[in-house]
Design an enzyme around this catalytic site. Sequence first.
Site, PDB file in Angstrom:
ATOM      1  N   CYS A   1      -0.320   2.698  -4.517  1.00 60.90           N
ATOM      2  CA  CYS A   1      -1.026   3.934  -4.847  1.00 60.90           C
ATOM      3  C   CYS A   1      -0.134   5.128  -4.517  1.00 60.90           C
ATOM      4  O   CYS A   1       0.716   5.070  -3.641  1.00 60.90           O
ATOM      5  CB  CYS A   1      -2.325   4.030  -4.067  1.00 60.90           C
ATOM      6  SG  CYS A   1      -3.604   2.920  -4.698  1.00 60.90           S
TER       7      CYS A   1
ATOM      8  N   HIS B   1       0.853  -1.175   0.000  1.00 63.91           N
ATOM      9  CA  HIS B   1       0.000   0.000   0.000  1.00 63.91           C
ATOM     10  C   HIS B   1       0.898   1.236   0.000  1.00 63.91           C
ATOM     11  O   HIS B   1       2.061   1.176   0.412  1.00 63.91           O
ATOM     12  CB  HIS B   1      -0.889   0.022   1.245  1.00 63.91           C
ATOM     13  CG  HIS B   1      -2.044  -0.929   1.166  1.00 63.91           C
ATOM     14  ND1 HIS B   1      -2.988  -0.877   0.174  1.00 63.91           N
ATOM     15  CD2 HIS B   1      -2.423  -1.958   1.983  1.00 63.91           C
ATOM     16  CE1 HIS B   1      -3.894  -1.823   0.366  1.00 63.91           C
ATOM     17  NE2 HIS B   1      -3.571  -2.496   1.454  1.00 63.91           N
TER      18      HIS B   1
END
Length: 493
Positions: A372, A329
């Site tokens: 991301c 992440h």
Amino acid sequence: MDFHRLLFNISEALTTEDLVALKFLSLEYIPLRKQENIQDSEALFLALEERGMMEKDDLSFLKELLFRINRIDVLTDKLHSSREEMERELQIPGRAKVSPFRCRYLLFQLSENITTDELKSWKFLLKKELPKCKMDNEIVQTMIDVLIEMEKKGLLAEENLKTLKTICEKIDKSLLKKIEEYELVQSGTVEMYVVEGHGGQRVSEGIGGDSLWVSQTARDSPGTQEEIQQVQTDMYKMNSQPRGICLILNNHDFSKARSEVPKLQQMKDRNGTNADAGTAALTKVFTKLHFEIKEHRDLTAADIRHITHMYRNKDHRAHDCFVCCILSHGDKGIVFGTDGQEIPIQELTTSFTGTNCPSLAGKPKVFFIQACQGDTFQRGIHIETDSTETDYSVEADARFQLECIPNEADFLLGMATMKDFVSYRSTTQGTWYIQSLCEHLEKSCPRFRGEDILSILTAVNQEVSRKNDRLNQGKQMPQPSFTLRKKLIFPIN
């Protein structure tokens, strides 16, 4: 060791697929009719011995065959040779028996690059020309089988590549370009020069894997050799074995982050990430590219820093490159450890500058970041994002692309997405970016001239940008940034 005992031991180490390749490359010396009764490699070797191609005191052709089919392990273990020795040997004019200038070796190279789906397409396009009974049964199982059947029917010959070119244009135009380059060599329009290291803007899987195409007229013009040497310096050296370390940092389980960091209670586990790493896509493709794979899973921020420092302090002098793939992440300019703690991407890349890691100075350092880089969150059941937020706000942070990559030379940073945006991950098939990256690396690196990494990443950009999350019409655009000074090509051979 007794000569025939040696041939037997080598044949025992070869597979059925190897035998098919060896027979195909030996068709100039053993006609197809004579090959029909050859069922194992030992019988093929004995047939070649009868034709004077193998002798007790001359195993050069056997070594070349093993080199051509990429059985370097057998070449080294049984014949005490090496890839480097064969590359040097085959650069000597007239030494190669399976010459890259002959149609036979061209066809073998084509067969090596055909996928299972492409093979089905070949069979379909040839169904009117070739007997249906053969195309449908077990006789035609490989691309080599298809090529042999085409030769039998007169659809393929040294001076007849029309049908081959027509089908290649429909299935894979890169194969068509390979044939056209071969025809230019045969016609004398261009000539291949083999140089040490990587030379030229068009690198092939030719005699030594590192070849330069120049025009016939340019060959005799003043300064040509100097020009060749100049072009040679425009590419990174890439022939060490292994090429270098491919470090994979793969985070899946974020339960610790959810329990310890209140604001990250919505952070999901990264289901599907093991389709990218582990024994799947990244490991498969970088193994083929001759990298040593080192994978570490479910790492806290402290773990990531520790491992980064460990590989920074390793001696990379015997390697030509370093690759690091981070799957986690993230947010703008950072990736998360499984404990929810942040690590600036620039901190990781800067660890491998020439100052911090002298043994990689002047060598390409390649980072692929699957995470991301913003907080726009895509909701869905089958498609998730590698994001950390649950709202739809977008923060402006134009500094990101300038800060993540060091100012020093020889770095490439391949980001899964542009700043401010999420990246997508299928919970079953892996991430859009990594899957596309691996597919294009596997397809483009073995090509006749080889694709440089920036061309490959451009193709990845195109493919990923076309994908669409049907639930919310989400899109994704990867973004590479680099300070490379030369072309970077990962040769297969």
